[in-house]
Scaffold this active site. Sequence first.
Site, PDB file in Angstrom:
ATOM      1  N   HIS A  38      42.759  55.756  37.504  1.00 39.82           N
ATOM      2  CA  HIS A  38      43.954  54.922  37.675  1.00 39.82           C
ATOM      3  C   HIS A  38      44.093  53.846  36.585  1.00 39.82           C
ATOM      4  O   HIS A  38      45.127  53.802  35.905  1.00 39.82           O
ATOM      5  CB  HIS A  38      43.978  54.345  39.099  1.00 39.82           C
ATOM      6  N   GLU A  68      40.045  42.600  42.435  1.00 41.03           N
ATOM      7  CA  GLU A  68      40.523  42.911  43.790  1.00 41.03           C
ATOM      8  C   GLU A  68      39.623  43.911  44.510  1.00 41.03           C
ATOM      9  O   GLU A  68      39.405  43.796  45.711  1.00 41.03           O
ATOM     10  CB  GLU A  68      41.954  43.458  43.696  1.00 41.03           C
ATOM     11  N   ASP A  69      39.102  44.880  43.797  1.00 44.05           N
ATOM     12  CA  ASP A  69      38.449  46.011  44.463  1.00 44.05           C
ATOM     13  C   ASP A  69      36.969  46.211  44.131  1.00 44.05           C
ATOM     14  O   ASP A  69      36.380  47.199  44.571  1.00 44.05           O
ATOM     15  CB  ASP A  69      39.205  47.305  44.132  1.00 44.05           C
TER      16      ASP A  69
HETATM   17 ZN    ZN Z   1      46.156  49.334  40.194  1.00 47.35          ZN
END
Ligand code: ZN
Length: 184
Positions: A38, A68-69
């Site tokens: 991604h 964020e992840d």
């Molecule tokens: Zn993204």
Amino acid sequence: MQFTEQDLETILHALNFAAEKHQDQRRKNRTTPPYINHPIHVVNILWDIGGVRHIPTLVAAALHDTLEDTDTTTEVLAAHFGVEVLALVQEVTDDKSLPKATRKQLQIEHAPYLSFEAKHIKLADKIDNVRDVGHNPPVNWTYQRLIAYLDWSEAVVAGLRGTNEKLEVYYDEVLREARQLLAH
Ligand code: ZN
């Protein structure tokens, strides 16, 4: 435009850093591709479709989901890639302490106020996600949820317009295609 060896090195380091941080993650799409696909798509969309040649934007795009992840901290990002890249990644990072519905609403409200560079990253991010919804949707998502995702993404992109015509036209194409694919 001239690029230095340092520019190429920074982009490679960012892709390598993101690959390591996302190494145990997979996307939730039907074919469960490695997560790193991604961010690589997002960098590629900016370069190929958007014609973006601003190095900090491309570097931040590679890193855009690390805060964020993954367990990446702001300190580590700043130490490796500098405060300009950190600020861009922070602009496109949701506050995970908030409920999901609030985060989604805030993306719509904040979009017009993002920096020019962060708007580019957000556009490319939405393009890749919408393309997935059409071609390789997340498993277990109902038709209604997929449509709701497209509608929400369209509302976010409405606040990003006037940034990069090629990216915006491409988003519209990808959105139209996703809606057609879902209708069948
Ligand atoms: Zn993204």
